[in-house]
Design an enzyme around this catalytic site. Structure first.
Site, short mmCIF file in Angstrom:
data_model
loop_
_atom_site.label_atom_id
_atom_site.label_comp_id
_atom_site.label_asym_id
_atom_site.label_seq_id
_atom_site.Cartn_x
_atom_site.Cartn_y
_atom_site.Cartn_z
N ASP A 13 -2.36 -5.40 2.78
CA ASP A 13 -0.53 -6.29 2.25
C ASP A 13 -0.80 -7.48 2.67
O ASP A 13 -0.92 -8.68 1.66
CB ASP A 13 0.38 -6.06 2.94
CG ASP A 13 0.49 -4.01 1.83
OD1 ASP A 13 -0.42 -3.78 1.49
OD2 ASP A 13 2.03 -3.60 2.21
N GLU A 61 1.76 4.10 12.73
CA GLU A 61 1.14 3.79 11.22
C GLU A 61 -0.41 2.44 11.61
O GLU A 61 -1.60 2.76 11.29
CB GLU A 61 1.56 2.65 10.58
CG GLU A 61 1.99 2.25 9.05
CD GLU A 61 2.53 1.42 8.58
OE1 GLU A 61 3.61 1.11 9.01
OE2 GLU A 61 3.00 0.96 7.72
C1 DGY Z 1 5.50 -1.68 1.34
O1 DGY Z 1 6.14 -1.43 0.71
O2 DGY Z 1 4.92 -2.65 2.20
C2 DGY Z 1 3.92 -1.08 0.83
O3 DGY Z 1 3.52 -2.07 1.52
C3 DGY Z 1 3.25 -1.74 -0.77
O4 DGY Z 1 2.88 -1.00 -0.69
#
Ligand code: DGY
Length: 419
Positions: A158, A382
């Protein structure tokens, strides 16, 4: 393999199971995410083959008419997540987002088939849907043969530094008011910033404004970045799809052509200035100059590239635990902020298993061992700080547990589903 951790990993998958699909983690990600789900399917396949196949079938059931399989399927409303289905306004059979995600599903399906040959009929039934999805990438996402992302969330990485230049070019002044939910689940220091979120939402608004018409978006979307994550995972997935197709007696000549196109496309990502595979800002016509863990997916894609080894070795030497998501020696490296530094078991697996397949045992063993050490010390987070091993982001994470079950929890030279 430590039985204790294996039981815990299985417990995480069971605990995140919502009946047919698996949440990445409770709270932070309360729906079915595309590539998380493919990892979940493989994780389940190590102890419950039927549940593994079902995971992929549920994912396929969200396929759009044009072939895209979305990055999020919103099976049931959940007020704890933003942006939800009302914001995205996807146009598939199940409420969804309007973008896709790294296409690893075919590759995990191939592994699952090797682990459970009795699932062949189910794999065969999904094969045409996977081929349609792969064609969708070839139709809508290529630039000089490399696969582009149209939103940072599409790459799964992201807030990677790869997107910084393209994000600066987005005017998000009119994005409006909204309330983030992610920072109520996780420390904001480990998440993308408000500046990032404004732009993530602006890109969603642009997609909605044209009803997610890919042809129009190719013209108007200010964000179009050719990305090593997408290019290498699709190349690998096409190889796996072709191998399964041959086994099923399908004509795979078109897939073979796609493979040749993607191999040429991968070469357009080689940036001699950084000695590595880089992302390319298509709108600006320049490399982003970013060495990341995605740069090291060439081996996973079947490209045994000696040019890429020095950078891999330097990045491994600069971190204590596995492969950092961003070059630890680069300016702007942040050891706890999501894709700007932390080490991610899922990427360690993709890179590490690719190195194993190509016979690069030294770096492969290092990455596998480090990944196991992270989980042994701190369970299934994560992601982790690559210098200290501190766990970060969400906890009880599905795909991290899957990586333990399929790979990190075993001795080197063994992975679940290796042909
Ligand atoms: C989030 O909501 O952070 C997700 O990674 C979007 O895919």
């Amino acid at each position: 393999m430590s039985m204790d951790l294996t039981e815990k990993a299985q417990g995480i998958l069971r605990g995140n199971d919502r009946g047919g699909y698996t949440l990445p983690t409770k709270g932070l990600y309360p729906y079915q995410w595309n590539w998380d789900s493919a990892f979940a399917a493989w994780g389940f396949a190590t102890f419950d083959a039927d549940r593994g196949w079902q995971e992929l079938e549920t994912l396929m059931s969200g396929q759009w008419e044009d072939g895209m399989i979305p990055h999020i399927l919103f099976h049931r409303p959940d007020p704890g997540y933003f942006p939800g289905p009302d914001v995205w306004q996807g146009r598939g059979p199940i409420p969804s987002s309007g973008i896709s995600q790294p296409p690893v599903a075919a590759s995990f399906m191939a592994k699952m088939l090797a682990m459970d040959p009795t699932g062949e009929a189910r794999a065969r039934a999904m094969w045409p849907a996977l081929k349609r999805w792969h064609r969708w990438f070839m139709d809508w996402r290529l630039d000089r043969g490399a696969v582009c992302v149209t939103h940072p969330w599409e790459a799964g990485r992201d807030n990677a530094p790869d997107w910084d230049g393209a994000m600066r070019a987005i005017d998000a002044d009119d994005v409006g008011e909204y309330t983030r939910r992610d920072t109520s689940h996780v420390d904001p220091a480990m998440r993308p910033t408000k500046y990032d979120y404004d732009r993530y939402l602006k890109l969603v608004q642009i997609g909605v404004s044209v009803g997610w018409d890919h042809e129009k978006l190719r013209e108007i979307n200010p964000f179009r970045v050719a990305d090593p994550t997408m290019t290498f995972t699709l190349l690998r997935a096409q190889r796996d799809l072709a191998a399964m197709g041959r086994r099923f007696g399908e004509d795979v000549s078109e897939i073979e052509e796609w493979i040749a196109v993607l191999e040429d496309g991968a070469e357009t990502l080689w940036n001699p200035e950084i000695g590595g595979y880089d992302s390319r800002d298509v709108r600006a016509g320049r490399f982003n100059g970013v060495l990341s863990n995605a740069s090291m997916l060439c081996w996973y894609a079947g490209i045994n590239d000696a040019r890429a080894l020095p950078a891999l070795e330097r990045m491994l030497a600069a971190a204590e635990y596995g492969l950092a998501s961003y070059d630890p020696e680069a300016e702007g490296f942040e050891s706890l902020r999501y894709w700007r530094g932390p080490t991610w078991p899922i990427m360690n697996y993709l890179v590490g298993s690719g190195l194993e397949e190509q016979g690069l045992d030294g770096p492969a063993a290092r990455i596998r061992r480090d990944t196991a050490r992270l989980m042994e010390a701190h369970g299934f987070a994560e992601y982790y700080d690559p210098h200290t091993s501190a766990p970060a982001g969400g906890g009880s994470f599905t795909w991290t547990a899957a990586v333990w079950l399929g790979w990190a929890g075993h001795a080197p030279q063994h992975q679940q589903g290796a042909a």
